[in-house]
Each structure stands twice: as structure tokens, then as C-alpha cells.
Design an enzyme around this catalytic site. Structure first.
Site, mmCIF file in Angstrom:
data_model
loop_
_atom_site.group_PDB
_atom_site.id
_atom_site.type_symbol
_atom_site.label_atom_id
_atom_site.label_comp_id
_atom_site.label_asym_id
_atom_site.label_seq_id
_atom_site.Cartn_x
_atom_site.Cartn_y
_atom_site.Cartn_z
ATOM 1 N N SER A 1 86.579 14.434 56.563
ATOM 2 C CA SER A 1 87.946 14.841 56.884
ATOM 3 C C SER A 1 89.034 14.157 56.074
ATOM 4 O O SER A 1 90.072 14.768 55.782
ATOM 5 C CB SER A 1 88.217 14.634 58.379
ATOM 6 O OG SER A 1 87.976 13.289 58.763
ATOM 7 N N ASP B 1 95.540 8.252 65.401
ATOM 8 C CA ASP B 1 94.138 8.268 65.830
ATOM 9 C C ASP B 1 93.329 7.121 65.226
ATOM 10 O O ASP B 1 92.146 6.945 65.555
ATOM 11 C CB ASP B 1 93.480 9.606 65.484
ATOM 12 C CG ASP B 1 93.448 9.905 63.979
ATOM 13 O OD1 ASP B 1 93.776 9.019 63.160
ATOM 14 O OD2 ASP B 1 93.087 11.047 63.626
ATOM 15 N N HIS C 1 92.368 8.809 60.496
ATOM 16 C CA HIS C 1 92.786 9.615 59.351
ATOM 17 C C HIS C 1 94.011 9.036 58.659
ATOM 18 O O HIS C 1 94.914 8.515 59.302
ATOM 19 C CB HIS C 1 93.067 11.048 59.805
ATOM 20 C CG HIS C 1 91.869 11.744 60.347
ATOM 21 N ND1 HIS C 1 91.740 12.075 61.681
ATOM 22 C CD2 HIS C 1 90.725 12.136 59.735
ATOM 23 C CE1 HIS C 1 90.573 12.661 61.870
ATOM 24 N NE2 HIS C 1 89.939 12.705 60.700
#
Length: 261
Positions: free
Chosen positions: A27, A227, A230
């Protein structure tokens, strides 16, 4: 009939082989910069190093060249909302460095939440990476480098973390063989975060690889989204510049070496 812009790109590729950069991993390579919940505010969260230009192309999921624009992985990493990744700022910085002719091509292949074992030879992600790389070459490109940012999923299990270095080396050799590029440059990112507690083990493997033409850019300390996993948009821009610096420095050294022979 192909769109007019696609026809222009096809004609442009005839002038010279466009340098191709494969974007692979999970990601943080596909990009979550600026994503909040399930939305990405592209009107306010696209800084200049991420904005489109006809000099930066992208291979779409349909294997067509098009003008690259964020999010680069929107039709590749389809199960999550994609935002800013390092690809566009990398491309802008490489062009500004003057070592690659315009246009250059980005080939998005990253998929969020994937472990390195899922990128093993013969598995779906690996086969798609090779398929897209070959398609980019067939459509007028020449492979310049693989940009690899992955490993967060391998920090959950100590067994996986300890196997990371071996698996990454195998991936590099397999890619070079299947793409018929024995010296293919790979620039990997040492993790800034992880899903588990074994981040240090994976980072040590990434920073300690002793395979020729494999470089490492360290993302440690770059700002994270709330979070804690990321990279933020600003951090992705910084990382793109770091990756470009590594590429530009490496190609400069390689060129001097060839001239001195």
C-alpha cells in the site's frame, strides 16, 4: 478506435524507447497519501510534484499508455482507496535531473496488504508484474528500474520477518531472469512502519542486501498518517525525491564507469 491522446502517445514512443519504471509492493507504494476513510480529496491534496504532465506516462490496467495522474494505482489496487504514492514525485524529479528523456513511463503493479510470499514466482502478483513489464517494453519501453516498497505485512510473524531477506533476493533473481534483464536495477524502500512487532528484522534484511544493482532508500522517520502505517502526502513526495536521488546518483556513477573503460 483508440482515443486521440493514446494515438499521440503511441506516435511519441516511436521517437525513442521510453525508460520504464515498475512500481511494485504494497500500500505505501500504491499510495495512501491524503486518504481519509474511503475518500481522497484530489482537489486539495495534489501538490505540484504529483501533478500530471504529458512527459510522464502510465500503463493502465488495459495495457495502454496514458498521461499519468494520481492516484496511479486506482485501477490496479482496486480493493482500497488509493491516494498519493511516490511514483509521480519520483518521475518529476528524474526528469528534472536530466538523465532520462521525456516521456518516461510508470507501470503501477502494487497491491495493498500483500506479503512478499504472494509475490513469489508463479503466483498471481508476480505473473501480473511480469506481464505488465513485458507489455510496457513491447509498447516502446526499455526497463530502467523496479521501485519496491513492501514488507509491512511481513512484520507480523517472526518466521516471515526472518525469511524476508532470502525471499527478496529470490524475487530479484527471478525477475531478472524472466524479464531477461540480468542487471535490472532494483531500488527498495526500508520500512517506515509495519503491521506487527518485527519491523526491525525486516528493515535489517532490506538494508543488508548484498545483491548487485539493488539499492536501498530508508523511509524511517518519514511522517505517517494517523493510522501509523501509511505515509502522508508530504512524506510520499519526500520519498519520491529520495528514490529519484538514488536512481540519478546510481546512473551517474554507472555512466562514469562506462566512460572510463
Amino acid at each position: 478506435m483508440l482515443p486521440f491522446f493514446t494515438l499521440l502517445l503511441s506516435a511519441a514512443t516511436l521517437a525513442h524507447k521510453i525508460p520504464i519504471f515498475l512500481l511494485a509492493g504494497q500500500s505505501n507504494m500504491s499510495g495512501r497519501g491524503g486518504v481519509a476513510g474511503n475518500s481522497w480529496d484530489h482537489f486539495h491534496l495534489t501538490p505540484p510534484p504529483c501533478r500530471p504532465t504529458p512527459d510522464i506516462l502510465r500503463l493502465s490496467s488495459r495495457l495502454l499508455w496514458e498521461e499519468a495522474r494520481e492516484p496511479l494505482h486506482a485501477d490496479i489496487d482496486v480493493h482500497k482507496t488509493c491516494g498519493v504514492g511516490p511514483g509521480m514525485p519520483f518521475a518529476h524529479a528524474v526528469l528534472a535531473g536530466g538523465s532520462a528523456p521525456a516521456p518516461l513511463g510508470l507501470v503501477p503493479c502494487a497491491v495493498g496488504g500483500t506479503a512478499i510470499s504472494e509475490w513469489g514466482r508463479g503466483r498471481r502478483l508476480y505473473l501480473n508484474l511480469v506481464r505488465r513489464a513485458r507489455a510496457a517494453v513491447e509498447k516502446g519501453g526499455i526497463l530502467a528500474a523496479v521501485l519496491w516498497y513492501q514488507g509491512e505485512s511481513d512484520t507480523v510473524s517472526k518466521v516471515d520477518a526472518e525469511a524476508y531477506g532470502r525471499r527478496m533476493e529470490t524475487l530479484v533473481w527471478d525477475l531478472r531472469r524472466d524479464l531477461d534483464e540480468p542487471d535490472l536495477l532494483v531500488i527498495q524502500v526500508a520500512l517506515a512502519s509495519g503491521e506487527g512487532k518485527y519491523v526491525d528484522i525486516v528493515r535489517k534484511a532490506q538494508k543488508g542486501m548484498k545483491v548487485r544493482n539493488v539499492l536501498c532508500v530508508d523511509a524511517d522517520g518519514l511522517q505517517l498518517e494517523p493510522d501509523n502505517l501509511h505515509l502522508t502526502t508530504g512524506a510520499q513526495v519526500t520519498l519520491g525525491q529520495m528514490l529519484a536521488d538514488a536512481y540519478l546518483n546510481h546512473t551517474a556513477v554507472s555512466s562514469r564507469f562506462v566512460r572510463d573503460l
